[in-house]
Design a protein around this motif. Sequence first.
Motif: not given
Length: 320
Positions: A2, A7, A259, A274, A276-278, A304
């Motif tokens: 996040v 990254t 997601w 949870n 948090t990532e696409k 993310s």
Amino acid sequence: MVMHIMTLRIQFVMGLFAVGALVACQSEPEGRSLTPTLMVYADKPEPTSPVATPPAGVPDGMVFVPGGLTQIGADDGQAWEKPLLWVQVKPFFMDEHPVTVAEFRRFVTATKYKTEAEKFGDGAVLDETTRQWTLRKGAKWSHPQGPEQPPAPDNHPVTQVSWNDAQAYARWAGKRLPYEFEWEHAARNATNSRTRYPFGNELINADGKYLANTWNGTFPESDAVLDGFHLTSPVGQFGKTPLGLTDMTGNVWQWCEDWRQNYADVMAGQPPTNPTEKVQRGGSFLCEPGWCHGYRVSGRSFTSPETSLMHVGFRCVKDV
């Protein structure tokens, strides 16, 4: 992830993912709705008549993707491509190719939009000297390798755009991002073709011509550039799939709506935990089988939504 600094974990082959915040079935033969355009089944349902005839007025620059039944995943793929499941897809339109630098420039000019890489002041670039990913100051959509490097050519796919940036463009264009199951349905030519790539099982045709822009060598040590491109290539350079799409294999990873989620959880009706990532689909010019064979039709990657990368772009879809 996040936080932007995280990254640098850049995940090409991460975890397990599927359509997010959507309900799936366990064993009911009738299946359940994932989205207004998708139904998922654990076992193959009775086939329905797919919509195969394009409606009048296919939007410029888009391809009609017939509806139909597609088996998602691969028995011989990575763990995050299993277990296999069946999806009934409604017809839709898909951009013939990823959004180009020129197309993204028109959006920026019209809206004065500022990408997340520009707001953060950097984008993720693979440093070929250190062979490490780094956040390079000034890297952005117009100069994905950094301000000291040449600008991105207009006819190449735009990169250094986050999922959030892609969403902003899609809204401006009156479109949306594809769900990953829609993306795979299109990559399987809307016929549930079971080849490794949309055009067959080999990246090189009988005449010795490369059919996609991928890493030719051992990543990251050496790229022989046998396909003619070390970085991105012009969209459409390697021809069209039987459905009429380009760049569904290699060149750049493409953001999808969803997601990250495990396919087993999708079939069990579990929402993403949870998130948090696409998801990204399609692989890129940095992929090679020893490291990342993500340019197979079933390949998946996850990052993310605020992340901007030199090898990730997007294309849009539109409901029929």
